[in-house]
Design a protein around this motif. Structure first.
Motif, PDB file in Angstrom:
ATOM      1  N   UNK A 248       0.803  -1.222   0.000  1.00  0.00           N
ATOM      2  CA  UNK A 248       0.000   0.000   0.000  1.00  0.00           C
ATOM      3  C   UNK A 248       0.834   1.270   0.000  1.00  0.00           C
ATOM      4  N   UNK A 249       2.046   1.198  -0.602  1.00  0.00           N
ATOM      5  CA  UNK A 249       2.888   2.376  -0.707  1.00  0.00           C
ATOM      6  C   UNK A 249       3.851   2.557   0.447  1.00  0.00           C
ATOM      7  N   UNK A 250       3.817   1.672   1.442  1.00  0.00           N
ATOM      8  CA  UNK A 250       4.765   1.781   2.563  1.00  0.00           C
ATOM      9  C   UNK A 250       6.198   1.687   2.049  1.00  0.00           C
ATOM     10  N   UNK A 251       6.478   0.722   1.196  1.00  0.00           N
ATOM     11  CA  UNK A 251       7.801   0.592   0.598  1.00  0.00           C
ATOM     12  C   UNK A 251       7.873   1.471  -0.647  1.00  0.00           C
ATOM     13  N   UNK A 252       8.955   2.189  -0.794  1.00  0.00           N
ATOM     14  CA  UNK A 252       9.121   3.132  -1.907  1.00  0.00           C
ATOM     15  C   UNK A 252       9.644   2.423  -3.155  1.00  0.00           C
ATOM     16  N   UNK A 253       9.009   2.676  -4.275  1.00  0.00           N
ATOM     17  CA  UNK A 253       9.529   2.228  -5.567  1.00  0.00           C
ATOM     18  C   UNK A 253      10.154   3.454  -6.221  1.00  0.00           C
ATOM     19  N   UNK A 254      11.453   3.588  -6.064  1.00  0.00           N
ATOM     20  CA  UNK A 254      12.142   4.827  -6.405  1.00  0.00           C
ATOM     21  C   UNK A 254      12.470   4.917  -7.893  1.00  0.00           C
ATOM     22  N   UNK A 255      12.202   6.064  -8.472  1.00  0.00           N
ATOM     23  CA  UNK A 255      12.490   6.304  -9.882  1.00  0.00           C
ATOM     24  C   UNK A 255      14.001   6.461 -10.066  1.00  0.00           C
ATOM     25  N   UNK A 256      14.519   5.865 -11.132  1.00  0.00           N
ATOM     26  CA  UNK A 256      15.948   5.948 -11.417  1.00  0.00           C
ATOM     27  C   UNK A 256      16.156   5.947 -12.929  1.00  0.00           C
ATOM     28  N   UNK A 257      17.387   6.239 -13.365  1.00  0.00           N
ATOM     29  CA  UNK A 257      17.713   6.304 -14.778  1.00  0.00           C
ATOM     30  C   UNK A 257      19.214   6.079 -14.955  1.00  0.00           C
ATOM     31  N   UNK A 258      19.633   5.879 -16.211  1.00  0.00           N
ATOM     32  CA  UNK A 258      21.056   5.799 -16.543  1.00  0.00           C
ATOM     33  C   UNK A 258      21.333   6.903 -17.553  1.00  0.00           C
ATOM     34  N   UNK A 259      22.321   7.755 -17.252  1.00  0.00           N
ATOM     35  CA  UNK A 259      22.551   8.949 -18.061  1.00  0.00           C
ATOM     36  C   UNK A 259      23.878   8.879 -18.803  1.00  0.00           C
ATOM     37  N   UNK A 260      24.005   9.744 -19.805  1.00  0.00           N
ATOM     38  CA  UNK A 260      25.277   9.966 -20.466  1.00  0.00           C
ATOM     39  C   UNK A 260      26.118  10.887 -19.579  1.00  0.00           C
ATOM     40  N   UNK A 261      27.425  10.892 -19.762  1.00  0.00           N
ATOM     41  CA  UNK A 261      28.274  11.765 -18.940  1.00  0.00           C
ATOM     42  C   UNK A 261      27.977  13.234 -19.218  1.00  0.00           C
ATOM     43  N   UNK A 310       3.799  13.621  -6.053  1.00  0.00           N
ATOM     44  CA  UNK A 310       2.496  13.094  -6.501  1.00  0.00           C
ATOM     45  C   UNK A 310       2.560  11.713  -7.139  1.00  0.00           C
ATOM     46  N   UNK A 311       3.674  11.411  -7.819  1.00  0.00           N
ATOM     47  CA  UNK A 311       3.736  10.125  -8.508  1.00  0.00           C
ATOM     48  C   UNK A 311       4.753   9.184  -7.874  1.00  0.00           C
ATOM     49  N   UNK A 312       5.047   9.388  -6.578  1.00  0.00           N
ATOM     50  CA  UNK A 312       6.085   8.588  -5.931  1.00  0.00           C
ATOM     51  C   UNK A 312       5.750   7.101  -5.939  1.00  0.00           C
ATOM     52  N   UNK A 313       4.492   6.770  -5.725  1.00  0.00           N
ATOM     53  CA  UNK A 313       4.060   5.375  -5.756  1.00  0.00           C
ATOM     54  C   UNK A 313       2.767   5.275  -6.568  1.00  0.00           C
ATOM     55  N   UNK A 314       2.885   5.353  -7.880  1.00  0.00           N
ATOM     56  CA  UNK A 314       1.678   5.475  -8.715  1.00  0.00           C
ATOM     57  C   UNK A 314       0.775   4.263  -8.701  1.00  0.00           C
ATOM     58  N   UNK A 315       1.262   3.103  -8.220  1.00  0.00           N
ATOM     59  CA  UNK A 315       0.430   1.908  -8.240  1.00  0.00           C
ATOM     60  C   UNK A 315       0.037   1.465  -6.839  1.00  0.00           C
ATOM     61  N   UNK A 316       0.132   2.382  -5.863  1.00  0.00           N
ATOM     62  CA  UNK A 316      -0.176   2.003  -4.492  1.00  0.00           C
ATOM     63  C   UNK A 316      -1.679   2.044  -4.193  1.00  0.00           C
ATOM     64  N   UNK A 317      -2.440   2.758  -5.006  1.00  0.00           N
ATOM     65  CA  UNK A 317      -3.882   2.804  -4.764  1.00  0.00           C
ATOM     66  C   UNK A 317      -4.446   1.389  -4.837  1.00  0.00           C
ATOM     67  N   UNK A 318      -5.224   1.021  -3.841  1.00  0.00           N
ATOM     68  CA  UNK A 318      -5.669  -0.366  -3.704  1.00  0.00           C
ATOM     69  C   UNK A 318      -6.646  -0.787  -4.796  1.00  0.00           C
ATOM     70  N   UNK A 319      -6.206  -1.726  -5.572  1.00  0.00           N
ATOM     71  CA  UNK A 319      -7.049  -2.391  -6.556  1.00  0.00           C
ATOM     72  C   UNK A 319      -6.447  -3.772  -6.728  1.00  0.00           C
ATOM     73  N   UNK A 320      -7.140  -4.782  -6.269  1.00  0.00           N
ATOM     74  CA  UNK A 320      -6.551  -6.119  -6.254  1.00  0.00           C
ATOM     75  C   UNK A 320      -6.429  -6.650  -7.673  1.00  0.00           C
ATOM     76  N   UNK A 321      -5.228  -7.044  -8.044  1.00  0.00           N
ATOM     77  CA  UNK A 321      -4.987  -7.701  -9.312  1.00  0.00           C
ATOM     78  C   UNK A 321      -3.953  -8.791  -9.057  1.00  0.00           C
ATOM     79  N   UNK A 322      -3.715  -9.624 -10.050  1.00  0.00           N
ATOM     80  CA  UNK A 322      -2.716 -10.664  -9.887  1.00  0.00           C
ATOM     81  C   UNK A 322      -1.333 -10.117 -10.227  1.00  0.00           C
ATOM     82  N   UNK A 323      -0.305 -10.868  -9.844  1.00  0.00           N
ATOM     83  CA  UNK A 323       1.058 -10.463 -10.148  1.00  0.00           C
ATOM     84  C   UNK A 323       1.274 -10.375 -11.657  1.00  0.00           C
ATOM     85  N   UNK A 324       0.721 -11.311 -12.424  1.00  0.00           N
ATOM     86  CA  UNK A 324       0.859 -11.266 -13.879  1.00  0.00           C
ATOM     87  C   UNK A 324       0.163 -10.047 -14.473  1.00  0.00           C
TER      88      UNK A 324
END
Length: 348
Positions: A248-261, A310-324
């Protein structure tokens, strides 16, 4: 440049203390360095995996194309095939990748380049070691949430029944390809699954995480302070969208990227963007049919998000779905054309 504030956790410490540290880091940072892995994944195994990676990507192009990525998320993808940040990227990612699905009895359930056929057992052994380490970390996260073996029990124990992926990546040297100033090697994104193990080579720059302000990017050192003389760099563990959703958003899914120098530097002293960049990621997923009902933890139940971007955990809103279903939703965003052509589930 100020580097990312990511804790380093010694897995050889007291189990309960380590469990508490992992949960705190998952909540506050979403990224965690882990060290002292013992026999889980020894340094020689990591070195061998990178040797195999170079051999894999050096395979003839026609061999790799025969193994092109399918809707089951397995196979080879070339330059610009994947677009991790479609809203902001001018072109797709500047990288190639090879995804191995789960191995069963040591055998890959997909086509492989002929160049590495004889190495199949070695790839399988490394994947098995990664899986075992993930299960250990998931068990500790469950312990820290007072739900015992919730994660490490039936949710992750059926061979071949999940979207788990071992991914090898190669980014070409920055000076070997034409790119614009705002191009990135891998677009800003959060990972799809439960947890990711990320292996990197010393002195290879590029990874950045988005800080909690939702604006500032910070480089992630391959070797954080105090680990420079370790046999191999600490493994980075990061929380994926699925586990953030599941908690439910307790654990953070942090945004990251790989950049050019930028300005000829990599952002971290001693690191460089010269030459090709290699990395290995192990994306651990629960069994595909797992229903992602909220983890039965009081800490999860009582969590309320305060002051997040605002978009730190965009999929934390509760809606039950399967892992797939959760995985397919994310894959379609990155490989839209592929999945528009074939609406199969990720493991079809």
């Amino acid at each position: 440049m100020i580097t990312a504030d990511i804790p380093v956790i010694d897995l050889a410490g007291d189990e309960n203390a380590v469990a508490r540290q992992l949960v705190a880091a998952a909540e506050d940072h979403g990224f965690i360095y882990v060290k002292n892995l013992g026999t889980d994944i020894p340094a020689p195994a990591v070195e061998e995996a990178f040797t195999l990676s170079k051999k894999l990507f050096d395979s003839p192009l026609e061999e790799k194309r025969k193994c092109s990525i399918q809707t089951n998320n397995r196979g080879w993808s070339g330059m610009h095939t994947e677009t991790l940040d479609p809203k902001h990227q001018r072109v797709g990612d500047f990288k190639e990748a090879f995804n191995f699905g789960e191995f069963i009895d040591g055998k890959a359930q997909q086509a492989l380049p002929c160049t590495i056929n004889n190495d199949e057992p070695r790839f399988s052994a490394f994947a098995d070691s990664c899986r075992k380490l993930c299960h250990k970390i998931l068990y500790l996260l469950g312990l820290g949430l007072d739900v015992g073996e919730f994660f490490s029990s039936a949710h992750f124990t059926t061979p071949g029944a999940s979207g788990t992926i071992l991914r090898f990546l190669r980014y070409p040297p920055a000076d070997s390809i034409a790119h614009a100033g705002d191009d990135v090697r891998a677009g800003a994104h959060s990972d799809y699954g439960s947890i990711t193990l990320l292996f990197r080579l010393k002195v290879q720059a590029g990874l950045e995480v988005l800080k909690k302000d939702g604006v500032t990017w910070a480089p992630v050192p391959v070797c954080p302070p105090g680990t420079e003389t370790d046999p191999s760099p600490p493994i980075l563990v990061n929380i994926g969208d699925l586990l953030s959703y599941w908690t439910n958003g307790l654990f953070r899914s942090t945004v990251h990227r790989v950049v050019f120098p930028t300005d000829g530097g990599g952002g971290v002293a001693g690191e460089s963007s010269a030459g090709p960049r290699y990395s290995i990621a192990f994306f651990c997923h629960p069994v595909g049919e797992t229903r992602l009902e909220a983890v039965p933890s009081e800490r999860v139940k009582n969590y309320v998000s305060i002051g997040e971007a605002p978009d730190a955990n965009p999929y934390a809103e509760r809606k039950v779905m399967t892992a797939d279903e959760h995985l397919f939703m994310r894959l379609k965003a990155s490989y839209g054309t592929l999945y528009d052509d074939n609406a199969a589930t990720p493991r079809a």
